[in-house]
Scaffold this motif. Structure first.
Motif, PDB file in Angstrom:
ATOM      1  N   GLY A 260      47.363  28.518  34.077  1.00 49.06           N
ATOM      2  CA  GLY A 260      47.921  29.869  34.087  1.00 49.06           C
ATOM      3  C   GLY A 260      46.859  30.852  34.523  1.00 49.06           C
ATOM      4  N   ASP A 261      46.594  31.844  33.667  1.00 47.93           N
ATOM      5  CA  ASP A 261      45.574  32.853  33.968  1.00 47.93           C
ATOM      6  C   ASP A 261      44.235  32.563  33.294  1.00 47.93           C
ATOM      7  OD1 ASP A 261      47.271  34.392  35.565  1.00 47.93           O
ATOM      8  OD2 ASP A 261      48.026  35.529  33.843  1.00 47.93           O
ATOM      9  N   VAL A 262      44.109  31.400  32.640  1.00 47.27           N
ATOM     10  CA  VAL A 262      42.888  31.069  31.901  1.00 47.27           C
ATOM     11  C   VAL A 262      42.046  30.085  32.704  1.00 47.27           C
ATOM     12  CG1 VAL A 262      41.941  30.080  29.793  1.00 47.27           C
ATOM     13  CG2 VAL A 262      43.991  31.519  29.680  1.00 47.27           C
TER      14      VAL A 262
ATOM     15  N   PHE B  67      32.460  28.129  30.112  1.00 47.06           N
ATOM     16  CA  PHE B  67      32.959  29.501  30.226  1.00 47.06           C
ATOM     17  C   PHE B  67      34.465  29.431  30.089  1.00 47.06           C
ATOM     18  CE2 PHE B  67      35.188  32.607  32.825  1.00 47.06           C
ATOM     19  CZ  PHE B  67      34.694  33.799  32.324  1.00 47.06           C
ATOM     20  N   ARG B  68      35.029  30.354  29.331  1.00 43.72           N
ATOM     21  CA  ARG B  68      36.489  30.465  29.281  1.00 43.72           C
ATOM     22  C   ARG B  68      36.826  31.939  29.399  1.00 43.72           C
ATOM     23  NH1 ARG B  68      38.269  27.129  25.153  1.00 43.72           N
ATOM     24  NH2 ARG B  68      38.386  25.530  26.754  1.00 43.72           N
ATOM     25  N   GLY B  69      37.624  32.261  30.412  1.00 43.65           N
ATOM     26  CA  GLY B  69      38.005  33.648  30.641  1.00 43.65           C
ATOM     27  C   GLY B  69      39.424  33.750  31.132  1.00 43.65           C
ATOM     28  N   GLU B  70      39.943  34.968  31.093  1.00 42.86           N
ATOM     29  CA  GLU B  70      41.322  35.204  31.510  1.00 42.86           C
ATOM     30  C   GLU B  70      41.363  36.272  32.592  1.00 42.86           C
ATOM     31  OE1 GLU B  70      45.724  36.033  29.573  1.00 42.86           O
ATOM     32  OE2 GLU B  70      43.969  35.891  28.271  1.00 42.86           O
ATOM     33  N   PHE B  71      42.178  35.998  33.614  1.00 42.47           N
ATOM     34  CA  PHE B  71      42.402  36.966  34.685  1.00 42.47           C
ATOM     35  C   PHE B  71      43.334  38.059  34.191  1.00 42.47           C
ATOM     36  CE2 PHE B  71      41.135  33.332  37.270  1.00 42.47           C
ATOM     37  CZ  PHE B  71      40.354  33.937  38.241  1.00 42.47           C
ATOM     38  N   SER B  72      43.082  39.284  34.623  1.00 40.76           N
ATOM     39  CA  SER B  72      43.999  40.392  34.347  1.00 40.76           C
ATOM     40  C   SER B  72      45.295  40.160  35.119  1.00 40.76           C
ATOM     41  CB  SER B  72      43.365  41.718  34.760  1.00 40.76           C
ATOM     42  OG  SER B  72      43.088  41.716  36.157  1.00 40.76           O
ATOM     43  N   ALA B  73      46.334  40.909  34.773  1.00 33.72           N
ATOM     44  CA  ALA B  73      47.647  40.758  35.419  1.00 33.72           C
ATOM     45  C   ALA B  73      47.562  40.969  36.930  1.00 33.72           C
ATOM     46  CB  ALA B  73      48.655  41.721  34.794  1.00 33.72           C
ATOM     47  N   ASP B  74      46.698  41.903  37.380  1.00 28.08           N
ATOM     48  CA  ASP B  74      46.582  42.151  38.819  1.00 28.08           C
ATOM     49  C   ASP B  74      45.593  41.199  39.502  1.00 28.08           C
ATOM     50  OD1 ASP B  74      44.085  43.145  38.045  1.00 28.08           O
ATOM     51  OD2 ASP B  74      44.513  45.209  38.663  1.00 28.08           O
TER      52      ASP B  74
END
Length: 143
Positions: free
Chosen positions: A98-100, A114-121
């Motif tokens: 998904g976005d992760v 590293f674990r991060g999430e993308f913003s909606a845009d």
């Protein structure tokens, strides 16, 4: 099966990492700039970074894709190797759900990642580097 179909089938998981393509400003435990671009053919993503981390300048190039040794089938994991101007080589495994985005140090399930999430845009990636004895928060913003 034609060449275009074969290419799309082999690179689908990697193609999802295409959301990294572009230039980024990095802040947090490391600061500076990084950029991602496709190598011709679409089988590898190249990252180039110029960062400051813990008072050390880190200039690096990373090649991201599937291992495909001569005479063998391509691997299933998206792996990378980083080369820096201090002579270091670092290996990672990329996983995007998904976005992760998770970037494992060396192998999936590693204690360093590293674990991060993308913003909606898709123009911001926010997360944390975690490793035994330390870690830091990191943010990348598309510039």
């Amino acid at each position: 099966m034609n060449e275009k179909t074969l290419l799309a089938d082999e690179t689908d998981e990697l193609q999802r990492l295409g959301r990294l393509v572009g230039k980024w400003e990095v802040s947090g435990g490391a600061t500076g700039t990084t950029s991602f671009e496709w190598m011709e053919g679409g089988f590898f993503l190249i990252q180039r970074g110029d960062l400051l981390h813990d008072g050390h300048v880190v200039r690096m190039t990373e090649i991201i894709g599937r291992e495909h040794p001569f005479g063998e089938k391509p691997g299933t994991e998206i792996k990378s190797r980083v080369y820096d101007t201090n002579g270091n080589t670092l290996d990672y495994v990329y996983e995007l759900e998904g976005d992760v985005l998770t970037i494992w140090g060396g192998y999936k399930g590693s204690p360093g990642y590293f674990r991060g999430e993308f913003s909606a845009d898709g123009d911001r990636l926010t997360g944390d580097w975690v490793y035994p004895g330390g870690g830091y928060h990191a943010t990348m913003v598309r510039s």
